[in-house]
Scaffold this active site. Structure first.
Site, PDB file in Angstrom:
ATOM      1  NE  ARG A 162      -3.659  -2.724   2.898  1.00 50.92           N
ATOM      2  CZ  ARG A 162      -5.184  -1.934   2.302  1.00 50.92           C
ATOM      3  NH1 ARG A 162      -5.723  -1.611   1.956  1.00 50.92           N
ATOM      4  NH2 ARG A 162      -5.912  -2.863   2.478  1.00 50.92           N
ATOM      5  CG  ASN A 198       9.815  -0.160  -0.825  1.00 49.52           C
ATOM      6  OD1 ASN A 198       9.275  -0.961  -0.206  1.00 49.52           O
ATOM      7  ND2 ASN A 198       9.400  -0.245  -1.806  1.00 49.52           N
ATOM      8  CG  HIS A 247      10.007  -1.797  -6.466  1.00 53.55           C
ATOM      9  ND1 HIS A 247       8.872  -1.667  -7.332  1.00 53.55           N
ATOM     10  CD2 HIS A 247      10.379  -1.502  -8.137  1.00 53.55           C
ATOM     11  CE1 HIS A 247       9.219  -1.546  -8.344  1.00 53.55           C
ATOM     12  NE2 HIS A 247       9.719  -2.388  -8.451  1.00 53.55           N
ATOM     13  CG  HIS A 281      12.482 -13.177  -3.329  1.00 55.57           C
ATOM     14  ND1 HIS A 281      11.518 -13.702  -3.982  1.00 55.57           N
ATOM     15  CD2 HIS A 281      11.555 -12.705  -1.939  1.00 55.57           C
ATOM     16  CE1 HIS A 281      10.377 -13.098  -3.559  1.00 55.57           C
ATOM     17  NE2 HIS A 281      10.638 -12.543  -2.441  1.00 55.57           N
ATOM     18  CD  GLU A 320      13.505  -8.427  -3.010  1.00 56.26           C
ATOM     19  OE1 GLU A 320      13.324  -7.505  -3.347  1.00 56.26           O
ATOM     20  OE2 GLU A 320      12.899  -9.160  -2.271  1.00 56.26           O
TER      21      GLU A 320
END
Ligand code: GAR
Length: 187
Positions: free
Chosen positions: A85, A101, A103, A170, A173
Site C-alpha cells: 500500500r 522500501n 523494490h 529474492h 534481496e
C-alpha cells in the site's frame, strides 16, 4: 538500541531475513511486524520467530491508528518488506528519512502504482530486458520515488520466466536488504 518495525503484506521472506539478521545485534532489533493482510504468511513467520505482530486495515493506515501503534512501540525505523500500500503523507512526515522500501527491479524502470511482486517480474520478462535487480530507497508520498540508497543487478536469462526471475531477485534481496538497513542505522 534502534527499534525497527517491518511492514509487510505477503510471504515475508525479507521480513524473516531482517528479523534473523538483527536478532543478536547490539544496535538494532526488529520489535514489530505490522501487516495489512490477515492471511499473509509473514504473520506466521513473526509468530515462529517470537516477534510481536500487529494487523491493521487500509483505513487504520490512513486514519493515524497505525502511526499511533508505531509511536507506542517507540519505533525508530520503518522497513517495508513487500508492503503493497501507499504510505500516507502523515506517516512519511512523522518518520522523515526513516522509512525504507525494497523494490524488485531497477527503479525508475518498472515502478509505480500496480508494480509490485510478480507484476514487476512479468513486466521485466515481457519487455525482454537483459538485466534486472533490486532498489532500496527512502519512502515518500509517491510510489517508488523516494531517494535511492542502493541498487544491485542480476541478469535476465533468455529462458527466464517471471518465477525464475523472482527467485534470483529474492536471493539478491536476502543478501543486501539487512546489510543496507544495518548501514543506515550504524551510519
Ligand atoms: C519482494 O520481492 C519485494 O521486493 C517486493 O515484494 C516481494 C516480497 O517478498 N516488493 C514490492 O514489489 C514493492 N513494490 P517477501 O514477502 O517474500 O519478502
Amino acid at each position: 538500541m534502534k527499534r525497527i518495525a517491518v511492514l509487510a503484506s505477503g510471504s515475508g521472506s525479507n521480513a524473516q531475513r531482517l528479523i534473523e539478521h538483527f536478532r543478536a545485534h547490539a544496535l538494532a532489533q526488529v520489535v514489530l511486524v505490522a501487516c495489512d493482510q490477515p492471511q499473509a504468511r509473514v504473520l506466521q513467520r513473526a509468530w515462529d520467530l517470537h516477534v510481536p505482530s500487529y494487523l491493521f486495515s487500509g483505513k487504520e493506515l490512513r486514519d493515524g491508528t497505525l502511526l499511533g501503534e508505531l509511536q507506542q512501540h517507540r519505533i525508530d525505523l520503518i522497513v517495508l518488506a513487500g508492503f503493497m500500500r501507499l504510505i500516507p503523507a502523515e506517516l512519511v512526515r512523522a518518520f522523515p528519512d526513516r522509512i525504507v522500501n525494497i523494490h524488485p527491479a531497477l527503479l525508475p524502470k518498472f515502478g509505480g502504482k500496480g508494480m509490485y511482486g510478480h507484476h514487476v517480474h512479468e513486466a521485466v520478462v515481457a519487455a525482454k530486458e537483459t538485466e534486472s535487480g533490486i532498489t532500496i530507497h527512502f519512502v515518500n508520498e509517491r510510489y517508488d520515488e523516494g531517494r535511492m540508497l542502493f541498487q544491485a543487478k542480476c541478469p535476465v536469462l533468455p529462458d527466464d520466466t517471471p518465477e525464475s526471475l523472482a527467485e534470483r531477485i529474492h536471493a539478491l534481496e536476502h543478501v543486501h536488504y539487512p546489510r543496507v538497513v544495518e548501514k543506515l542505522i550504524t551510519g
